[in-house]
Scaffold this motif. Structure first.
Motif, PDB file in Angstrom:
ATOM      1  N   THR A 283      33.250 -69.910  21.606  1.00 17.82           N
ATOM      2  CA  THR A 283      32.774 -69.469  20.295  1.00 17.82           C
ATOM      3  C   THR A 283      32.116 -68.099  20.392  1.00 17.82           C
ATOM      4  OG1 THR A 283      32.409 -71.774  19.642  1.00 17.82           O
ATOM      5  CG2 THR A 283      31.322 -70.072  18.330  1.00 17.82           C
ATOM      6  N   ARG A 284      31.302 -67.906  21.407  1.00 17.47           N
ATOM      7  CA  ARG A 284      30.656 -66.596  21.604  1.00 17.47           C
ATOM      8  C   ARG A 284      31.706 -65.495  21.784  1.00 17.47           C
ATOM      9  NH1 ARG A 284      26.145 -68.929  25.407  1.00 17.47           N
ATOM     10  NH2 ARG A 284      24.436 -69.200  23.938  1.00 17.47           N
ATOM     11  N   LYS A 285      32.724 -65.798  22.564  1.00 17.94           N
ATOM     12  CA  LYS A 285      33.767 -64.798  22.795  1.00 17.94           C
ATOM     13  C   LYS A 285      34.492 -64.471  21.492  1.00 17.94           C
ATOM     14  CE  LYS A 285      37.392 -63.655  26.124  1.00 17.94           C
ATOM     15  NZ  LYS A 285      38.151 -64.114  27.324  1.00 17.94           N
ATOM     16  N   GLY A 286      34.709 -65.499  20.676  1.00 15.10           N
ATOM     17  CA  GLY A 286      35.342 -65.269  19.380  1.00 15.10           C
ATOM     18  C   GLY A 286      34.512 -64.358  18.492  1.00 15.10           C
ATOM     19  N   LEU A 287      33.196 -64.545  18.514  1.00 12.95           N
ATOM     20  CA  LEU A 287      32.313 -63.692  17.718  1.00 12.95           C
ATOM     21  C   LEU A 287      32.240 -62.279  18.295  1.00 12.95           C
ATOM     22  CD1 LEU A 287      29.432 -66.249  17.045  1.00 12.95           C
ATOM     23  CD2 LEU A 287      31.036 -65.336  15.346  1.00 12.95           C
ATOM     24  N   GLU A 288      32.229 -62.167  19.608  1.00 14.52           N
ATOM     25  CA  GLU A 288      32.155 -60.858  20.249  1.00 14.52           C
ATOM     26  C   GLU A 288      33.403 -60.020  19.971  1.00 14.52           C
ATOM     27  OE1 GLU A 288      31.525 -61.881  24.305  1.00 14.52           O
ATOM     28  OE2 GLU A 288      29.430 -62.484  24.007  1.00 14.52           O
ATOM     29  N   TYR A 289      34.558 -60.675  19.887  1.00  8.42           N
ATOM     30  CA  TYR A 289      35.818 -59.970  19.655  1.00  8.42           C
ATOM     31  C   TYR A 289      36.347 -60.209  18.235  1.00  8.42           C
ATOM     32  CZ  TYR A 289      36.263 -58.875  24.639  1.00  8.42           C
ATOM     33  OH  TYR A 289      36.067 -58.380  25.907  1.00  8.42           O
ATOM     34  N   PHE A 290      35.452 -60.566  17.342  1.00  9.99           N
ATOM     35  CA  PHE A 290      35.849 -60.965  15.988  1.00  9.99           C
ATOM     36  C   PHE A 290      36.722 -59.896  15.313  1.00  9.99           C
ATOM     37  CE2 PHE A 290      35.364 -61.774  11.482  1.00  9.99           C
ATOM     38  CZ  PHE A 290      35.349 -63.155  11.405  1.00  9.99           C
ATOM     39  N   LYS A 291      36.298 -58.662  15.352  1.00 17.29           N
ATOM     40  CA  LYS A 291      37.021 -57.581  14.690  1.00 17.29           C
ATOM     41  C   LYS A 291      38.363 -57.308  15.355  1.00 17.29           C
ATOM     42  CE  LYS A 291      36.431 -52.807  13.077  1.00 17.29           C
ATOM     43  NZ  LYS A 291      35.464 -51.659  13.034  1.00 17.29           N
TER      44      LYS A 291
ATOM     45  N   THR B 192      31.829 -70.320  10.181  1.00 22.45           N
ATOM     46  CA  THR B 192      33.145 -70.797  10.582  1.00 22.45           C
ATOM     47  C   THR B 192      34.070 -69.598  10.701  1.00 22.45           C
ATOM     48  OG1 THR B 192      34.942 -72.349  10.056  1.00 22.45           O
ATOM     49  CG2 THR B 192      33.963 -71.183   8.216  1.00 22.45           C
ATOM     50  N   PHE B 193      35.131 -69.736  11.520  1.00 20.65           N
ATOM     51  CA  PHE B 193      36.132 -68.666  11.574  1.00 20.65           C
ATOM     52  C   PHE B 193      37.448 -69.189  12.118  1.00 20.65           C
ATOM     53  CE2 PHE B 193      33.799 -68.000  15.687  1.00 20.65           C
ATOM     54  CZ  PHE B 193      34.859 -68.116  16.583  1.00 20.65           C
TER      55      PHE B 193
ATOM     56  N   ILE C  80      27.270 -60.852  12.387  1.00 26.58           N
ATOM     57  CA  ILE C  80      27.645 -61.612  13.586  1.00 26.58           C
ATOM     58  C   ILE C  80      26.408 -62.048  14.378  1.00 26.58           C
ATOM     59  CG2 ILE C  80      28.680 -61.336  15.880  1.00 26.58           C
ATOM     60  CD1 ILE C  80      31.136 -60.184  14.513  1.00 26.58           C
ATOM     61  N   PRO C  81      25.345 -61.204  14.473  1.00 30.87           N
ATOM     62  CA  PRO C  81      24.118 -61.696  15.133  1.00 30.87           C
ATOM     63  C   PRO C  81      23.547 -62.950  14.466  1.00 30.87           C
ATOM     64  CG  PRO C  81      24.044 -59.316  14.965  1.00 30.87           C
ATOM     65  CD  PRO C  81      25.237 -59.765  14.154  1.00 30.87           C
ATOM     66  N   ASP C  82      23.713 -63.080  13.151  1.00 28.11           N
ATOM     67  CA  ASP C  82      23.238 -64.284  12.457  1.00 28.11           C
ATOM     68  C   ASP C  82      24.074 -65.502  12.853  1.00 28.11           C
ATOM     69  OD1 ASP C  82      21.131 -63.114  10.855  1.00 28.11           O
ATOM     70  OD2 ASP C  82      22.705 -62.148   9.706  1.00 28.11           O
ATOM     71  N   CYS C  83      25.373 -65.292  13.064  1.00 27.67           N
ATOM     72  CA  CYS C  83      26.224 -66.388  13.544  1.00 27.67           C
ATOM     73  C   CYS C  83      25.793 -66.810  14.947  1.00 27.67           C
ATOM     74  CB  CYS C  83      27.690 -65.958  13.549  1.00 27.67           C
ATOM     75  SG  CYS C  83      28.371 -65.568  11.934  1.00 27.67           S
ATOM     76  N   MET C  84      25.463 -65.841  15.778  1.00 25.00           N
ATOM     77  CA  MET C  84      24.976 -66.150  17.123  1.00 25.00           C
ATOM     78  C   MET C  84      23.681 -66.958  17.060  1.00 25.00           C
ATOM     79  SD  MET C  84      26.960 -64.936  19.564  1.00 25.00           S
ATOM     80  CE  MET C  84      28.095 -63.605  20.015  1.00 25.00           C
ATOM     81  N   THR C  85      22.830 -66.636  16.087  1.00 21.12           N
ATOM     82  CA  THR C  85      21.580 -67.386  15.910  1.00 21.12           C
ATOM     83  C   THR C  85      21.873 -68.846  15.587  1.00 21.12           C
ATOM     84  OG1 THR C  85      20.351 -65.437  15.177  1.00 21.12           O
ATOM     85  CG2 THR C  85      19.490 -67.585  14.513  1.00 21.12           C
ATOM     86  N   VAL C  86      22.826 -69.075  14.671  1.00 22.84           N
ATOM     87  CA  VAL C  86      23.220 -70.446  14.332  1.00 22.84           C
ATOM     88  C   VAL C  86      23.763 -71.153  15.564  1.00 22.84           C
ATOM     89  CG1 VAL C  86      24.798 -71.878  12.975  1.00 22.84           C
ATOM     90  CG2 VAL C  86      23.682 -69.901  11.915  1.00 22.84           C
ATOM     91  N   LEU C  87      24.610 -70.463  16.321  1.00 23.48           N
ATOM     92  CA  LEU C  87      25.218 -71.072  17.509  1.00 23.48           C
ATOM     93  C   LEU C  87      24.147 -71.480  18.519  1.00 23.48           C
ATOM     94  CD1 LEU C  87      27.785 -71.835  19.066  1.00 23.48           C
ATOM     95  CD2 LEU C  87      27.813 -69.493  19.987  1.00 23.48           C
ATOM     96  N   ASN C  88      23.176 -70.615  18.741  1.00 25.96           N
ATOM     97  CA  ASN C  88      22.115 -70.926  19.699  1.00 25.96           C
ATOM     98  C   ASN C  88      21.270 -72.117  19.244  1.00 25.96           C
ATOM     99  OD1 ASN C  88      22.897 -68.848  21.416  1.00 25.96           O
ATOM    100  ND2 ASN C  88      21.540 -67.354  20.438  1.00 25.96           N
ATOM    101  N   LYS C  89      20.965 -72.161  17.944  1.00 24.39           N
ATOM    102  CA  LYS C  89      20.198 -73.291  17.414  1.00 24.39           C
ATOM    103  C   LYS C  89      21.027 -74.573  17.445  1.00 24.39           C
ATOM    104  CE  LYS C  89      17.094 -70.628  14.428  1.00 24.39           C
ATOM    105  NZ  LYS C  89      16.662 -70.369  13.025  1.00 24.39           N
ATOM    106  N   TRP C  90      22.319 -74.453  17.157  1.00 23.95           N
ATOM    107  CA  TRP C  90      23.211 -75.616  17.216  1.00 23.95           C
ATOM    108  C   TRP C  90      23.242 -76.171  18.639  1.00 23.95           C
ATOM    109  CZ3 TRP C  90      27.603 -76.831  19.982  1.00 23.95           C
ATOM    110  CH2 TRP C  90      28.334 -77.939  19.536  1.00 23.95           C
TER     111      TRP C  90
ATOM    112  N   SER D  14      32.002 -79.851  28.571  1.00 19.10           N
ATOM    113  CA  SER D  14      32.876 -79.278  27.539  1.00 19.10           C
ATOM    114  C   SER D  14      32.069 -78.564  26.456  1.00 19.10           C
ATOM    115  CB  SER D  14      33.750 -80.365  26.916  1.00 19.10           C
ATOM    116  OG  SER D  14      32.972 -81.292  26.183  1.00 19.10           O
ATOM    117  N   MET D  15      30.797 -78.950  26.259  1.00 16.84           N
ATOM    118  CA  MET D  15      29.973 -78.276  25.259  1.00 16.84           C
ATOM    119  C   MET D  15      29.716 -76.826  25.656  1.00 16.84           C
ATOM    120  SD  MET D  15      26.252 -79.225  23.631  1.00 16.84           S
ATOM    121  CE  MET D  15      26.958 -80.531  22.632  1.00 16.84           C
ATOM    122  N   GLU D  16      29.408 -76.602  26.929  1.00 16.90           N
ATOM    123  CA  GLU D  16      29.199 -75.232  27.398  1.00 16.90           C
ATOM    124  C   GLU D  16      30.470 -74.411  27.263  1.00 16.90           C
ATOM    125  OE1 GLU D  16      26.633 -73.462  28.163  1.00 16.90           O
ATOM    126  OE2 GLU D  16      25.224 -75.113  27.896  1.00 16.90           O
ATOM    127  N   GLN D  17      31.609 -75.051  27.503  1.00 12.46           N
ATOM    128  CA  GLN D  17      32.882 -74.357  27.354  1.00 12.46           C
ATOM    129  C   GLN D  17      33.123 -73.983  25.889  1.00 12.46           C
ATOM    130  OE1 GLN D  17      35.635 -77.222  28.991  1.00 12.46           O
ATOM    131  NE2 GLN D  17      35.313 -76.510  31.095  1.00 12.46           N
TER     132      GLN D  17
END
Length: 291
Positions: A188-196, A215-216, A159-169, A180-183
């Protein structure tokens, strides 16, 4: 009496049970979507008997669940009257629209807005990209596979690697004029944080060991999977078609359709979604009661 409150992760089990009774296909009818977008869209929820009802920015999604739908609608009308306004369903599936039309007739005005229809695709089409209509997609993928690439399912360890992609994106697509981009990034961050906890399914793509796309999503109903998020970096040609195909092929084979959500009227997004040739559009309706 209806009582709306902030959505919490503890609501998931009950909400999913009630959502399963209706078996709607629209992307609004997934708990994960409601949860991760709760702050940007001001989402609140209420449980009324065997109904799950979502409020978003003062409007409502048509109730999901089982039992007397007219009773649920009347409770909502009473709730709105007490606040000095008329009930508005900002989104309703076709079945809900037909029920309101048959039950209430001219008491309610019904509108259709194609900008918010969901793009739904056959699983086989996205998993194989076979046929002339997908020729350009296959060309992009053929370019991508020239790289030293790998694919893996999303779990706690990456999941930290997904966060890296998100930050670079975010850096690649930064647009201070588009709130709307910040939203979208926050959701997306919340989805990764609560992924499990949300029991999402997801995939991560790497090139030479470095994360380049993820993707998820989650199942909506008995036959459709909803892709909530898809993000890829621009370093390599074909990254988006590749993460799309690999994820669907590897993680969605137990579903007949893939819902890739709406285009909200954005022309570039519409072209991108049409380029995958949807099997059908999931219609949604706006319903406003006159009193």
């Amino acid at each position: 009496m209806l009582e709306f409150r902030e959505i919490t992760i503890e609501d998931r089990e009950r909400a999913k049970e009630l959502l399963s009774y209706s078996d709607y296909r629209g992307c609004e009818y997934t708990f994960g979507n409601n949860f991760i977008w709760s702050e940007p869209f001001g989402i609140k929820v209420a449980f009324y008997k065997d109904f799950y009802i979502v409020q978003s920015e003062g409007e409502f999604f048509y109730p999901a669940g089982r039992g007397d739908f007219k009773e649920a609608v009347e409770e909502l009308r009473l709730y709105c009257r007490e606040q000095g306004k008329c009930l508005c369903f900002g989104s309703s599936p076709k079945s809900g629209m037909e029920f309101i039309k048959e039950t209430y007739g001219e008491e309610a005005e019904i509108y259709s807005n194609p900008d918010f229809f969901d793009y739904c695709y056959n699983y086989e089409d996205l998993a194989t990209l076979i046929g002339k209509k997908y020729h350009s997609k296959r060309n992009f993928i053929n370019r991508f596979i020239q790289n030293d690439w790998s694919y893996e399912e999303i779990g706690d360890y990456n999941i930290p690697d997904c966060m890296t992609v998100l930050n670079k994106w975010k850096e690649e697509n930064a647009d201070t004029k588009d709130p709307s981009m910040e939203q979208e990034i926050a959701a997306t961050r919340k989805g990764l944080e609560y992924f499990k906890e949300l029991e999402f399914r997801g995939g991560l793509l790497r090139v030479e060991g470095k994360p380049v796309a993820f993707t998820f999503g989650e199942g909506i109903n008995s036959d459709t999977f909803d892709v909530h998020v898809e993000k890829a970096l621009s370093d390599y040609d074909g990254t988006y078609p590749m993460i799309n195909r690999e994820f669907v092929k590897r993680s969605c084979s137990d579903y007949r359709y893939i819902n890739r959500e709406e285009d909200v009227g954005e022309e570039n997004l519409r072209k991108a979604k049409l380029s995958y040739h949807p099997a059908f559009m999931e219609e949604k309706f706006r319903i406003i009661f006159k009193h």
